[in-house]
Enzyme design. Sequence first.
Site, PDB file in Angstrom:
ATOM      1  N   GLU A  89     -23.121  71.157  43.173  1.00  0.00           N
ATOM      2  CA  GLU A  89     -21.902  71.779  43.711  1.00  0.00           C
ATOM      3  C   GLU A  89     -21.624  73.104  42.990  1.00  0.00           C
ATOM      4  OE1 GLU A  89     -18.119  69.455  44.505  1.00  0.00           O
ATOM      5  OE2 GLU A  89     -17.437  70.736  42.869  1.00  0.00           O
ATOM      6  N   THR A 116     -17.115  74.480  47.104  1.00  0.00           N
ATOM      7  CA  THR A 116     -15.721  74.012  47.175  1.00  0.00           C
ATOM      8  C   THR A 116     -14.842  75.040  47.895  1.00  0.00           C
ATOM      9  OG1 THR A 116     -15.048  74.955  45.069  1.00  0.00           O
ATOM     10  CG2 THR A 116     -15.993  72.736  45.003  1.00  0.00           C
ATOM     11  N   HIS A 164     -16.771  72.858  51.835  1.00  0.00           N
ATOM     12  CA  HIS A 164     -15.571  72.022  51.724  1.00  0.00           C
ATOM     13  C   HIS A 164     -14.457  72.698  52.537  1.00  0.00           C
ATOM     14  CE1 HIS A 164     -16.747  70.036  47.604  1.00  0.00           C
ATOM     15  NE2 HIS A 164     -17.815  70.285  48.354  1.00  0.00           N
ATOM     16  N   ARG A 209      -8.020  66.625  51.496  1.00  0.00           N
ATOM     17  CA  ARG A 209      -6.614  67.012  51.601  1.00  0.00           C
ATOM     18  C   ARG A 209      -6.312  68.198  50.675  1.00  0.00           C
ATOM     19  NH1 ARG A 209      -2.050  63.666  48.716  1.00  0.00           N
ATOM     20  NH2 ARG A 209      -3.061  64.807  47.030  1.00  0.00           N
TER      21      ARG A 209
HETATM   22  P1  FAD Z   1      -6.758  61.868  51.087  1.00  0.00           P
HETATM   23  O1  FAD Z   1      -7.923  61.087  51.553  1.00  0.00           O
HETATM   24  O2  FAD Z   1      -5.845  62.425  52.102  1.00  0.00           O
HETATM   25  O3  FAD Z   1      -5.932  60.930  50.073  1.00  0.00           O
HETATM   26  C1  FAD Z   1      -4.860  61.462  49.299  1.00  0.00           C
HETATM   27  C2  FAD Z   1      -3.901  60.358  48.912  1.00  0.00           C
HETATM   28  O4  FAD Z   1      -3.211  59.889  50.083  1.00  0.00           O
HETATM   29  C3  FAD Z   1      -4.568  59.113  48.324  1.00  0.00           C
HETATM   30  O5  FAD Z   1      -3.696  58.579  47.366  1.00  0.00           O
HETATM   31  C4  FAD Z   1      -4.732  58.178  49.518  1.00  0.00           C
HETATM   32  O6  FAD Z   1      -4.757  56.811  49.147  1.00  0.00           O
HETATM   33  C5  FAD Z   1      -3.500  58.516  50.347  1.00  0.00           C
HETATM   34  N1  FAD Z   1      -3.751  58.421  51.796  1.00  0.00           N
HETATM   35  C6  FAD Z   1      -4.878  58.808  52.448  1.00  0.00           C
HETATM   36  N2  FAD Z   1      -4.737  58.609  53.781  1.00  0.00           N
HETATM   37  C7  FAD Z   1      -3.495  58.109  53.975  1.00  0.00           C
HETATM   38  C8  FAD Z   1      -2.753  57.715  55.133  1.00  0.00           C
HETATM   39  N3  FAD Z   1      -3.314  57.792  56.355  1.00  0.00           N
HETATM   40  N4  FAD Z   1      -1.484  57.257  54.951  1.00  0.00           N
HETATM   41  C9  FAD Z   1      -0.930  57.172  53.726  1.00  0.00           C
HETATM   42  N5  FAD Z   1      -1.593  57.521  52.589  1.00  0.00           N
HETATM   43  C10 FAD Z   1      -2.858  57.994  52.707  1.00  0.00           C
HETATM   44  N6  FAD Z   1      -9.892  69.959  46.149  1.00  0.00           N
HETATM   45  C11 FAD Z   1      -9.879  71.222  46.614  1.00  0.00           C
HETATM   46  O7  FAD Z   1      -8.819  71.840  46.647  1.00  0.00           O
HETATM   47  N7  FAD Z   1     -11.004  71.848  47.064  1.00  0.00           N
HETATM   48  C12 FAD Z   1     -12.205  71.221  47.054  1.00  0.00           C
HETATM   49  O8  FAD Z   1     -13.209  71.808  47.465  1.00  0.00           O
HETATM   50  C13 FAD Z   1     -12.274  69.875  46.558  1.00  0.00           C
HETATM   51  N8  FAD Z   1     -13.445  69.197  46.542  1.00  0.00           N
HETATM   52  C14 FAD Z   1     -13.460  67.883  46.127  1.00  0.00           C
HETATM   53  C15 FAD Z   1     -14.667  67.162  46.184  1.00  0.00           C
HETATM   54  C16 FAD Z   1     -14.712  65.830  45.775  1.00  0.00           C
HETATM   55  C17 FAD Z   1     -16.008  65.063  45.855  1.00  0.00           C
HETATM   56  C18 FAD Z   1     -13.530  65.196  45.288  1.00  0.00           C
HETATM   57  C19 FAD Z   1     -13.570  63.761  44.819  1.00  0.00           C
HETATM   58  C20 FAD Z   1     -12.338  65.898  45.237  1.00  0.00           C
HETATM   59  C21 FAD Z   1     -12.283  67.245  45.660  1.00  0.00           C
HETATM   60  N9  FAD Z   1     -11.087  67.970  45.660  1.00  0.00           N
HETATM   61  C22 FAD Z   1     -11.072  69.272  46.105  1.00  0.00           C
HETATM   62  C23 FAD Z   1      -9.856  67.360  45.139  1.00  0.00           C
HETATM   63  C24 FAD Z   1      -9.074  66.631  46.251  1.00  0.00           C
HETATM   64  O9  FAD Z   1      -8.607  67.568  47.196  1.00  0.00           O
HETATM   65  C25 FAD Z   1      -7.898  65.895  45.592  1.00  0.00           C
HETATM   66  O10 FAD Z   1      -8.379  64.822  44.806  1.00  0.00           O
HETATM   67  C26 FAD Z   1      -6.767  65.437  46.510  1.00  0.00           C
HETATM   68  O11 FAD Z   1      -5.699  65.012  45.665  1.00  0.00           O
HETATM   69  C27 FAD Z   1      -7.098  64.289  47.447  1.00  0.00           C
HETATM   70  O12 FAD Z   1      -7.942  64.664  48.434  1.00  0.00           O
HETATM   71  P2  FAD Z   1      -8.540  63.589  49.473  1.00  0.00           P
HETATM   72  O13 FAD Z   1      -9.300  64.336  50.456  1.00  0.00           O
HETATM   73  O14 FAD Z   1      -9.178  62.476  48.764  1.00  0.00           O
HETATM   74  O15 FAD Z   1      -7.151  63.073  50.138  1.00  0.00           O
END
Ligand code: FAD
Length: 286
Positions: A17, A48, A76, A106
Amino acid sequence: MKIIDIIKGEKPSLSFEVFPPKTSDKYENVVEAAEKIASLKPDFMSVTYGAGGGTSMYTADITSRLMKCGVTSMAHLTCVSSTREMIRSELEKLKSLGIENILALRGDIPEEFSVENMEYRYACDLVKEIKETGDFCIGGACYPETHPESENSAKDLEYLRVKAEAGCEFFTTQMFFDNNILYNFMYRMLKAGIDVPVVAGIMPVTNAAQMKRICDISKTALPQRFVRIVDRYGDRPEAMKQAGIAYATEQIIDLYANGVNAVHVYSMNKPDVAEAIKNNLSEIIK
Ligand code: FAD
């Protein structure tokens, strides 16, 4: 090529990455580092996306440059600060550049940010939009130690299932330093009926300050074995780097040995770290 076809293969995959520059004057430096990593011929690379908007404009561009180096690459994309219009235009741009792989996220919610204004509230909402827009291979994030905002691990898994059902074909994990945490998580995933390939995210920690930052942000647990390494070598940069690379390598070998065939290294724009890890695994990933 679609990433799902790489990670479903028999051969263990190793991918890296990179992140875009925070300011435009660093753009060429970042591209140079990313292209050096690409010259190692990893199975794929990911770029990212600045969730706050700042440097997000470079993600598609850098992804496209990596593809021109002959490496399958993934952009991403995040919900935070993105309107429907912005996402649609970004997706059109990715399509026009021939980018087939997207990691849908998200993003972290900035302080004093009103979630009511978000047009895509969760990553699953973004996944649905991407799915409707084109023939992309879509990945998402997962958290072996549970997402820090989640009520509990069961709820987190419930929402992971929603994300899979929305169209996520694989999940890349948050970093972890104890492989047993991942094995337990994969067992719970399967028990919850989520049968989606997992790509293990491995962070080679090469300096002590980086480790502190990581733990503050991601709430990742550090095994005592790892803490001892940082205690002993943290104030000797070259020794810490060597130890961090060795620790990450050992983690990766154990993952492959236990059947986790896809490993994504958070190489932090450091070609020397990526190269050292690839060399350490040269026979293993043949
Ligand atoms: P989600 O899947 O939306 O989850 C977020 C929270 O909401 C969780 O607590 C989940 O349990 C809850 N949730 C999910 N769906 C629902 C629903 N339908 N109803 C109610 N609650 C729900 N950040 C960046 O800004 N840019 C990047 O490029 C980036 N790359 C990343 C790559 C990886 C591999 C990882 C692990 C993280 C990365 N992040 C990045 C960080 C990430 O954006 C954060 O960890 C963020 O807080 C959560 O993103 P998510 O997509 O997992 O969110």
